[in-house]
Design an enzyme around this catalytic site. Structure first.
Site, PDB file in Angstrom:
ATOM      1  N   GLN A 155       0.885  -1.171   0.000  1.00 27.42           N
ATOM      2  CA  GLN A 155       0.000   0.000   0.000  1.00 27.42           C
ATOM      3  C   GLN A 155       0.918   1.214   0.000  1.00 27.42           C
ATOM      4  O   GLN A 155       1.573   1.489   0.999  1.00 27.42           O
ATOM      5  CB  GLN A 155      -0.921  -0.019   1.226  1.00 27.42           C
ATOM      6  CG  GLN A 155      -1.673   1.279   1.476  1.00 27.42           C
ATOM      7  CD  GLN A 155      -2.552   1.717   0.299  1.00 27.42           C
ATOM      8  OE1 GLN A 155      -3.200   0.895  -0.344  1.00 27.42           O
ATOM      9  NE2 GLN A 155      -2.543   3.005  -0.014  1.00 27.42           N
ATOM     10  N   PRO A 282      -6.025  -2.369   4.714  1.00 27.21           N
ATOM     11  CA  PRO A 282      -6.462  -1.265   5.587  1.00 27.21           C
ATOM     12  C   PRO A 282      -7.475  -0.313   4.961  1.00 27.21           C
ATOM     13  O   PRO A 282      -8.045   0.516   5.657  1.00 27.21           O
ATOM     14  CB  PRO A 282      -5.155  -0.532   5.904  1.00 27.21           C
ATOM     15  CG  PRO A 282      -4.247  -0.852   4.772  1.00 27.21           C
ATOM     16  CD  PRO A 282      -4.609  -2.229   4.320  1.00 27.21           C
ATOM     17  N   GLY A 284     -10.757   0.496   1.914  1.00 28.47           N
ATOM     18  CA  GLY A 284     -11.829  -0.114   1.141  1.00 28.47           C
ATOM     19  C   GLY A 284     -11.265  -0.518  -0.211  1.00 28.47           C
ATOM     20  O   GLY A 284     -11.373  -1.655  -0.655  1.00 28.47           O
ATOM     21  N   GLY A 285     -10.639   0.456  -0.843  1.00 26.18           N
ATOM     22  CA  GLY A 285     -10.043   0.185  -2.141  1.00 26.18           C
ATOM     23  C   GLY A 285      -8.867   1.106  -2.369  1.00 26.18           C
ATOM     24  O   GLY A 285      -8.727   2.136  -1.707  1.00 26.18           O
ATOM     25  N   MET A 286      -8.002   0.717  -3.288  1.00 29.76           N
ATOM     26  CA  MET A 286      -6.865   1.556  -3.672  1.00 29.76           C
ATOM     27  C   MET A 286      -6.752   1.498  -5.186  1.00 29.76           C
ATOM     28  O   MET A 286      -6.660   0.416  -5.774  1.00 29.76           O
ATOM     29  CB  MET A 286      -5.591   1.062  -2.974  1.00 29.76           C
ATOM     30  CG  MET A 286      -4.339   1.827  -3.366  1.00 29.76           C
ATOM     31  SD  MET A 286      -4.433   3.577  -2.865  1.00 29.76           S
ATOM     32  CE  MET A 286      -3.535   4.347  -4.219  1.00 29.76           C
ATOM     33  N   GLU A 287      -6.726   2.697  -5.782  1.00 29.81           N
ATOM     34  CA  GLU A 287      -6.856   2.831  -7.230  1.00 29.81           C
ATOM     35  C   GLU A 287      -5.570   2.539  -7.992  1.00 29.81           C
ATOM     36  O   GLU A 287      -5.219   3.288  -8.910  1.00 29.81           O
ATOM     37  CB  GLU A 287      -7.362   4.239  -7.548  1.00 29.81           C
ATOM     38  CG  GLU A 287      -6.401   5.403  -7.199  1.00 29.81           C
ATOM     39  CD  GLU A 287      -6.541   5.932  -5.774  1.00 29.81           C
ATOM     40  OE1 GLU A 287      -6.964   5.159  -4.896  1.00 29.81           O
ATOM     41  OE2 GLU A 287      -6.222   7.110  -5.546  1.00 29.81           O
ATOM     42  N   GLU A 312     -13.095   3.545  -7.323  1.00 31.46           N
ATOM     43  CA  GLU A 312     -11.698   3.292  -7.724  1.00 31.46           C
ATOM     44  C   GLU A 312     -11.532   3.413  -9.235  1.00 31.46           C
ATOM     45  O   GLU A 312     -10.507   3.892  -9.722  1.00 31.46           O
ATOM     46  CB  GLU A 312     -11.219   1.925  -7.224  1.00 31.46           C
ATOM     47  CG  GLU A 312     -11.362   1.687  -5.717  1.00 31.46           C
ATOM     48  CD  GLU A 312     -10.824   2.812  -4.827  1.00 31.46           C
ATOM     49  OE1 GLU A 312      -9.949   3.574  -5.272  1.00 31.46           O
ATOM     50  OE2 GLU A 312     -11.314   2.931  -3.685  1.00 31.46           O
ATOM     51  N   HIS A 315     -11.145   6.979 -10.272  1.00 29.46           N
ATOM     52  CA  HIS A 315      -9.791   7.496 -10.077  1.00 29.46           C
ATOM     53  C   HIS A 315      -8.928   7.352 -11.339  1.00 29.46           C
ATOM     54  O   HIS A 315      -7.896   8.007 -11.457  1.00 29.46           O
ATOM     55  CB  HIS A 315      -9.088   6.755  -8.936  1.00 29.46           C
ATOM     56  CG  HIS A 315      -9.322   7.348  -7.571  1.00 29.46           C
ATOM     57  ND1 HIS A 315      -9.065   8.666  -7.281  1.00 29.46           N
ATOM     58  CD2 HIS A 315      -9.756   6.779  -6.409  1.00 29.46           C
ATOM     59  CE1 HIS A 315      -9.332   8.893  -5.996  1.00 29.46           C
ATOM     60  NE2 HIS A 315      -9.765   7.761  -5.442  1.00 29.46           N
ATOM     61  N   GLU A 334      -9.896  13.063  -4.327  1.00 30.13           N
ATOM     62  CA  GLU A 334     -11.020  12.322  -3.739  1.00 30.13           C
ATOM     63  C   GLU A 334     -12.388  12.979  -3.917  1.00 30.13           C
ATOM     64  O   GLU A 334     -13.379  12.290  -4.098  1.00 30.13           O
ATOM     65  CB  GLU A 334     -10.737  12.049  -2.259  1.00 30.13           C
ATOM     66  CG  GLU A 334      -9.499  11.178  -2.007  1.00 30.13           C
ATOM     67  CD  GLU A 334      -9.569   9.787  -2.645  1.00 30.13           C
ATOM     68  OE1 GLU A 334     -10.656   9.342  -3.031  1.00 30.13           O
ATOM     69  OE2 GLU A 334      -8.490   9.158  -2.759  1.00 30.13           O
ATOM     70  N   TYR A 401     -13.361  14.124   0.637  1.00 31.08           N
ATOM     71  CA  TYR A 401     -14.277  13.265  -0.108  1.00 31.08           C
ATOM     72  C   TYR A 401     -15.640  13.922  -0.324  1.00 31.08           C
ATOM     73  O   TYR A 401     -16.115  14.031  -1.450  1.00 31.08           O
ATOM     74  CB  TYR A 401     -14.497  11.950   0.648  1.00 31.08           C
ATOM     75  CG  TYR A 401     -13.334  10.998   0.568  1.00 31.08           C
ATOM     76  CD1 TYR A 401     -12.229  11.149   1.405  1.00 31.08           C
ATOM     77  CD2 TYR A 401     -13.328   9.937  -0.330  1.00 31.08           C
ATOM     78  CE1 TYR A 401     -11.166  10.268   1.346  1.00 31.08           C
ATOM     79  CE2 TYR A 401     -12.262   9.044  -0.390  1.00 31.08           C
ATOM     80  CZ  TYR A 401     -11.190   9.214   0.449  1.00 31.08           C
ATOM     81  OH  TYR A 401     -10.131   8.343   0.376  1.00 31.08           O
TER      82      TYR A 401
HETATM   83  N1  BES Z   1      -7.072   6.447  -2.636  1.00 26.20           N
HETATM   84  C1  BES Z   1      -8.013   6.100  -1.648  1.00 26.20           C
HETATM   85  C2  BES Z   1      -7.407   5.391  -0.473  1.00 26.20           C
HETATM   86  C3  BES Z   1      -6.324   6.150   0.249  1.00 26.20           C
HETATM   87  C4  BES Z   1      -6.396   7.518   0.437  1.00 26.20           C
HETATM   88  C5  BES Z   1      -5.224   5.475   0.732  1.00 26.20           C
HETATM   89  C6  BES Z   1      -5.366   8.191   1.086  1.00 26.20           C
HETATM   90  C7  BES Z   1      -4.211   6.144   1.393  1.00 26.20           C
HETATM   91  C8  BES Z   1      -4.282   7.505   1.575  1.00 26.20           C
HETATM   92  C9  BES Z   1      -9.144   5.256  -2.226  1.00 26.20           C
HETATM   93  O1  BES Z   1      -9.516   5.623  -3.507  1.00 26.20           O
HETATM   94  C10 BES Z   1     -10.357   5.458  -1.387  1.00 26.20           C
HETATM   95  O2  BES Z   1     -10.846   6.545  -1.353  1.00 26.20           O
HETATM   96  N2  BES Z   1     -10.819   4.420  -0.733  1.00 26.20           N
HETATM   97  C11 BES Z   1     -12.024   4.443   0.060  1.00 26.20           C
HETATM   98  C12 BES Z   1     -13.108   3.811  -0.749  1.00 26.20           C
HETATM   99  C13 BES Z   1     -14.402   4.451  -0.755  1.00 26.20           C
HETATM  100  C14 BES Z   1     -14.488   5.919  -0.738  1.00 26.20           C
HETATM  101  C15 BES Z   1     -15.333   3.814  -1.750  1.00 26.20           C
HETATM  102  C16 BES Z   1     -11.793   3.633   1.322  1.00 26.20           C
HETATM  103  O3  BES Z   1     -10.751   3.002   1.424  1.00 26.20           O
HETATM  104  O4  BES Z   1     -12.646   3.629   2.193  1.00 26.20           O
HETATM  105 ZN    ZN Z   2     -10.555   7.467  -3.505  1.00 22.58          ZN
END
Ligand code: BES
Ligand code: ZN
Length: 620
Positions: A155, A282, A284-287, A312, A315, A334, A401
């Site tokens: 990550q 850790p 939900g998702g990582m793009e 994702e 993104h 975001e 967000y």
């Molecule tokens: N890029 C983010 C995750 C992230 C942000 C990791 C900052 C590390 C630092 C990812 O796109 C995201 O926003 N994930 C969300 C998913 C959700 C909004 C659908 C999450 O992990 O909850």
């Molecule tokens: Zn995101």
């Protein structure tokens, strides 16, 4: 004469080269507050990774070769590193180059200084990671879904790429890459690049990412992973025992890609695949480009969390294609993505469905702002953040967000959907594979849109939205007729007209339930919660979203009968979004804190460092 002429020619050529370089390097003319690197002078343009995964020692070892663009006269390259062991640096002639590591900072790591010769445009760094590398999580078989094999994933966002690759760890620096990864024979390896679909017997895989990406999008995973195609350019990777469930859950992926492309232009990354990770992931998702990493907590057998894929995927435009210049501009990644996600969801699932999600998000945002006010953090409720000297993780809140998203909804309303979509299309097109800061966005927005109409400009109220705290009055509060039905049920219950058993919850989706629990929590007392737990069996549900809300509420109201279920949950899920509300409610009482510490002591072995750090921060 000849010497003089030659001197003049060489000087002119140098001058020209200098000017050309200057043009290129001008691209990055600011300091990134979270990087030691100096892309204003020397910039990475391409990277070749050659790494071996050592499953016994839990280290990656090998080398990275960097192609560099240099500003004339620049001779010392500065890279970001953290907890890396550097064993040598050389140029392509095999000459050793002088290098040294600077002072260590717990969050930012150490700058790596490399002295380049005049002709050095390509250098090789031999290095290895350490077993406790913050970006990487090494899982034993027990910690995976199938429980048969080990698993590794990375990550990198926000500033953890430097913990497994020495790089210029600043989002505005973009480079292409290739990689050779050697893993255990019989395992698959995957990256944010062209990916294999079949396991190779020798465990050696090669990758290529031909579009330039930022370091936070570098990604690697390996394990016994299988693949299933879902559409012409998309598919699922997961542990074999998870594959079919995941494929069912995400069956609408191709449709989402098609709708997204219709909205904001061609999908530029070739394939779009999703890797479903073990539950410790850790986020939900990582793009990660071409290969989103996703938590298995969204595999709920009812497709209720598929907005994660829309997010994702979005993104691929907002973030991966046009990237926030620094983490202070995080809302450009975001907020745009949440807005775009909303548009995709509306297209694929209809308005009433998305309105439920909007109302839930709005309520969360209001709650976040109220809490931040209480904690004296109002400065962080501005869209433009000031994270100088702080971990960029501090900027990860509903503000970027959802305040970001509602700001864009507000602009959409003012100028109308047609104009707005037209604007966004040209915004993405004209900044393709580049980066953007908040001020650049404002300038572009004014120039392309708002300056054309003084009424728009006034109503847009940009500075209050971006540089002001909290939510501006002009924000449009979303409504959902579906959730209004839930309000009616709750009113009947709290006014005593209806008993718990006679509440009509037929046709409820996860979003109705989620809203029901949250609104119930605003008024309920312990005996009401005890009764609801008996009737609705919330403590025994399998949907992690509902579990998280219900468990946090249980702790707040001092309901302790479901502590075994909470313990199981905290031991089986590593997604920070679910851990934090529960641990933080626990931390509010001394009994709860003691219990939480005992659970955490065991559970943290299964968490990624990102979650370990957040939870320990909270419990300390
Ligand atoms: N890029 C983010 C995750 C992230 C942000 C990791 C900052 C590390 C630092 C990812 O796109 C995201 O926003 N994930 C969300 C998913 C959700 C909004 C659908 C999450 O992990 O909850
Ligand atoms: Zn995101």
């Amino acid at each position: 004469m000849l010497v003089l002429l030659l001197t003049v020619i060489v000087t002119c050529q140098n001058e020209k080269k200098y000017k050309d370089d200057e043009k290129k390097i001008k691209l990055i003319s600011f300091d990134d507050p979270h990087s030691y690197s100096n892309p204003q002078k020397i910039r990475i343009t391409h990277m070749d990774l050659d790494l071996k995964i050592d499953w016994k020692a839990h280290i990656l070892s090998g080398k990275v070769t960097l192609n560099l663009d240099k500003y004339a006269g620049a001779d010392t390259l500065i890279l970001d590193t953290r907890q890396l062991i550097i064993s040598g640096v050389s140029n392509t002639n095999n000459d050793s180059l002088t290098y040294w590591l600077g002072k260590t900072d717990a969050v930012f790591g150490q700058p790596l200084y490399i002295v380049l010769g005049k002709k050095d445009h390509r250098i090789i760094i031999n290095y290895q990671t350490q077993p406790n590398c913050p970006a990487l999580q090494w899982l034993n078989a027990e910690q995976t879904h199938d429980k048969t094999d080990e698993f590794l994933y990375s990550q990198s966002q926000a500033i953890l790429a430097r913990t497994w690759v020495p790089c210029q760890d600043a989002p505005a620096v973009k480079f292409t890459y290739t990689a050779k990864i050697t893993t255990k024979p019989g395992y698959l390896a995957l990256m944010s690049a062209t990916n294999p679909q079949k396991i190779k017997a020798d465990g050696v895989y090669t990758f290529e990412m031909e579009q330039p990406i930022s370091s936070y999008l570098l990604a690697l995973s390996s394990g016994k992973i299988s693949f299933k195609a879902l559409g012409k350019n998309c598919g699922i990777y997961a542990e074999p025992g998870m594959l079919d469930k995941a494929a069912w859950e995400f069956a609408e992926m191709q449709k989402m890609i098609d709708e997204a492309s219709k909205l904001y232009g061609t999908y530029m990354w070739n394939r779009y695949d999703v890797l479903v990770l073990p539950p410790s992931f850790p986020f939900g998702g990582m793009e990660n480009p071409r290969l989103t990493f996703a938590t298995p907590t969204v595999i709920t057998s009812d497709r209720s969390q598929v907005s994660l894929i829309a997010h994702e995927l979005a993104h691929s435009w907002s973030g991966n294609f046009v990237t926030n210049a620094t983490w202070n501009d995080f809302w450009l990644n975001e907020g745009f993505t949440n807005y775009f996600e909303q548009r995709i969801m509306e297209k694929v699932y209809g308005k009433p469905y998305d309105q439920m999600r909007q109302v839930l998000a709005w309520n969360d945002l209001e709650k976040t702002i109220a809490e931040m006010k209480q904690d004296g953090l109002m400065a962080d409720t501005k869209l433009k953040l000031n994270l100088q000297g702080r971990d960029p993780d501090d900027g990860l809140s509903d503000i970027a967000y959802d305040k970001g998203r509602f700001f864009l909804c507000h602009l959409e309303k003012i100028v109308g959907k047609t104009q707005w979509d037209h604007f966004l299309n040209s915004y993405f097109k004209s900044h393709a594979f580049g980066f953007m800061d908040t001020e650049g966005f404002i300038a572009y927005l004014n120039q392309e849109l708002l300056d054309k109409n003084s009424k728009w400009k006034k109503e847009a109220n940009i500075s209050e939205w971006i540089y002001g705290e909290g939510l501006p009055k002009s924000a449009i509060k979303p409504v959902s007729s579906e959730l209004n039905k839930v309000d009616k049920i709750l009113n009947a219950y709290f006014s005593g007209t209806l008993k718990t058993e006679s509440l009509d919850t037929s046709g409820f989706t996860t979003h109705h339930w989620q809203y029901l629990i949250r609104q119930f929590g605003l008024k309920a007392n312990l005996s009401q919660l005890t009764e609801w737990d008996k009737v609705f069996k919330f403590s025994d549900r399998s949907n992690a979203e509902l579990c998280c809300d219900w468990y946090a509420l249980s702790v707040r109201l001092k309901f302790t009968q479901n502590r075994p279920q909470i313990e199981t949950f905290l031991n089986s899920v590593g997604r920070r979004k679910f851990l934090m509300p529960i641990y933080s409610e626990l931390a509010k009482s001394s009994e709860g804190k003691k219990w939480a510490n005992a659970v955490f002591l065991n559970a943290k072995k299964g968490y990624h460092s990102v979650s370990v750090n957040s939870v320990s921060g909270l419990l300390n």
